[in-house]
Design a protein around this motif. Structure first.
Motif, PDB file in Angstrom:
ATOM      1  N   ASN A  70       0.854  -1.175   0.000  1.00  7.42           N
ATOM      2  CA  ASN A  70       0.000   0.000   0.000  1.00  7.42           C
ATOM      3  C   ASN A  70       0.895   1.233   0.000  1.00  7.42           C
ATOM      4  O   ASN A  70       1.912   1.259   0.692  1.00  7.42           O
ATOM      5  CB  ASN A  70      -0.890  -0.036   1.253  1.00  7.42           C
ATOM      6  CG  ASN A  70      -1.847   1.122   1.315  1.00  7.42           C
ATOM      7  OD1 ASN A  70      -1.436   2.271   1.406  1.00  7.42           O
ATOM      8  ND2 ASN A  70      -3.130   0.812   1.259  1.00  7.42           N
ATOM      9  N   LYS A 126      -6.153  -8.706  -1.384  1.00  3.02           N
ATOM     10  CA  LYS A 126      -7.351  -7.903  -1.102  1.00  3.02           C
ATOM     11  C   LYS A 126      -7.487  -7.419   0.342  1.00  3.02           C
ATOM     12  O   LYS A 126      -8.068  -6.361   0.554  1.00  3.02           O
ATOM     13  CB  LYS A 126      -8.598  -8.652  -1.542  1.00  3.02           C
ATOM     14  CG  LYS A 126      -8.748  -8.657  -3.050  1.00  3.02           C
ATOM     15  CD  LYS A 126     -10.028  -9.324  -3.492  1.00  3.02           C
ATOM     16  CE  LYS A 126     -10.133  -9.272  -5.005  1.00  3.02           C
ATOM     17  NZ  LYS A 126     -11.350  -9.899  -5.479  1.00  3.02           N
ATOM     18  N   ILE A 154      -5.198  -4.313  -0.267  1.00  5.08           N
ATOM     19  CA  ILE A 154      -5.379  -3.497  -1.473  1.00  5.08           C
ATOM     20  C   ILE A 154      -6.674  -3.958  -2.135  1.00  5.08           C
ATOM     21  O   ILE A 154      -6.859  -5.156  -2.379  1.00  5.08           O
ATOM     22  CB  ILE A 154      -4.187  -3.699  -2.441  1.00  5.08           C
ATOM     23  CG1 ILE A 154      -2.871  -3.355  -1.729  1.00  5.08           C
ATOM     24  CG2 ILE A 154      -4.365  -2.877  -3.702  1.00  5.08           C
ATOM     25  CD1 ILE A 154      -1.651  -3.939  -2.375  1.00  5.08           C
ATOM     26  N   ASN A 155      -7.571  -3.037  -2.449  1.00  2.00           N
ATOM     27  CA  ASN A 155      -8.893  -3.408  -2.959  1.00  2.00           C
ATOM     28  C   ASN A 155      -8.859  -4.199  -4.258  1.00  2.00           C
ATOM     29  O   ASN A 155      -9.537  -5.206  -4.395  1.00  2.00           O
ATOM     30  CB  ASN A 155      -9.763  -2.166  -3.150  1.00  2.00           C
ATOM     31  CG  ASN A 155     -10.109  -1.524  -1.834  1.00  2.00           C
ATOM     32  OD1 ASN A 155     -10.291  -2.199  -0.832  1.00  2.00           O
ATOM     33  ND2 ASN A 155     -10.188  -0.206  -1.841  1.00  2.00           N
ATOM     34  N   ASN A 156      -8.088  -3.713  -5.230  1.00  2.00           N
ATOM     35  CA  ASN A 156      -8.024  -4.363  -6.536  1.00  2.00           C
ATOM     36  C   ASN A 156      -6.828  -3.819  -7.300  1.00  2.00           C
ATOM     37  O   ASN A 156      -6.136  -2.922  -6.836  1.00  2.00           O
ATOM     38  CB  ASN A 156      -9.337  -4.168  -7.319  1.00  2.00           C
ATOM     39  CG  ASN A 156      -9.669  -2.707  -7.513  1.00  2.00           C
ATOM     40  OD1 ASN A 156      -8.855  -1.928  -8.014  1.00  2.00           O
ATOM     41  ND2 ASN A 156     -10.875  -2.308  -7.103  1.00  2.00           N
ATOM     42  N   ASP A 193      -6.624  -0.047  -7.658  1.00  2.00           N
ATOM     43  CA  ASP A 193      -6.610   0.755  -6.435  1.00  2.00           C
ATOM     44  C   ASP A 193      -5.466   1.772  -6.522  1.00  2.00           C
ATOM     45  O   ASP A 193      -4.306   1.395  -6.748  1.00  2.00           O
ATOM     46  CB  ASP A 193      -6.414  -0.163  -5.235  1.00  2.00           C
ATOM     47  CG  ASP A 193      -6.531   0.540  -3.900  1.00  2.00           C
ATOM     48  OD1 ASP A 193      -6.222   1.742  -3.807  1.00  2.00           O
ATOM     49  OD2 ASP A 193      -6.929  -0.126  -2.924  1.00  2.00           O
ATOM     50  N   TYR A 211      -2.297   1.058  -4.501  1.00  2.00           N
ATOM     51  CA  TYR A 211      -1.498  -0.133  -4.825  1.00  2.00           C
ATOM     52  C   TYR A 211      -0.240   0.256  -5.582  1.00  2.00           C
ATOM     53  O   TYR A 211      -0.288   0.971  -6.575  1.00  2.00           O
ATOM     54  CB  TYR A 211      -2.360  -1.089  -5.651  1.00  2.00           C
ATOM     55  CG  TYR A 211      -1.680  -2.270  -6.294  1.00  2.00           C
ATOM     56  CD1 TYR A 211      -0.696  -3.009  -5.639  1.00  2.00           C
ATOM     57  CD2 TYR A 211      -2.059  -2.687  -7.561  1.00  2.00           C
ATOM     58  CE1 TYR A 211      -0.102  -4.108  -6.236  1.00  2.00           C
ATOM     59  CE2 TYR A 211      -1.481  -3.797  -8.167  1.00  2.00           C
ATOM     60  CZ  TYR A 211      -0.502  -4.500  -7.512  1.00  2.00           C
ATOM     61  OH  TYR A 211       0.077  -5.591  -8.108  1.00  2.00           O
TER      62      TYR A 211
END
Length: 139
Positions: free
Chosen positions: A48, A103, A106-108, A111, A114
């Protein structure tokens, strides 16, 4: 560089994805488990944008990685890697090294938080099994 040794290290990278990444924080080592991918001998690990490791690397790019050593007798080899890290934001690389197991952090793949940490080795010490003398790849 010994091609046979390089092949052994690349084989290890293909079987071992979880290891430790140590950075320097306040002049002290700080380690954490990471999920590693590779492109030849260069390692990549997701993070992140606001993680402490990115701050550590911005202040001091020198890192240390331990990777390998399984619990079974067929994977006792491991490596110690000294290298320099840098932040990598290439969308192509982020897509290539995306795992759904990221996930929780980090959402996707899209993101904006990311990014990847790219680790360029300076020295790789390869140990066939614990207690052996290492073989060295230097760059």
């Amino acid at each position: 560089m010994s091609e046979a040794l390089k092949d052994q290290v690349l084989d290890l990278f293909s079987h071992h994805k979880i290891g430790t990444l140590a950075t320097v924080r306040n002049n002290k080592p700080y380690s954490r488990f990471m999920l590693f991918s590779n492109e030849d001998l260069i390692l990549y690990t997701a993070t992140n944008k606001h993680a402490h490791k990115t701050e550590d690397i911005a202040e001091n790019p020198l890192v240390h990685v331990l990777l390998g050593y399984g619990h079974d007798s067929s994977h006792q080899h491991y490596v110690e890697i000294e290298g320099k890290a840098q932040v990598e934001e290439s969308q192509e690389l982020k897509e290539r090294f995306w795992y759904d197991s990221l996930k929780p952090w980090i959402n996707n793949v899209d993101d904006p938080e990311y990014l990847l940490v790219k680790i360029i080795p300076e020295t790789i010490l390869y140990f066939e099994k614990p207690g052996d003398e290492p073989q060295e790849l230097s760059f």
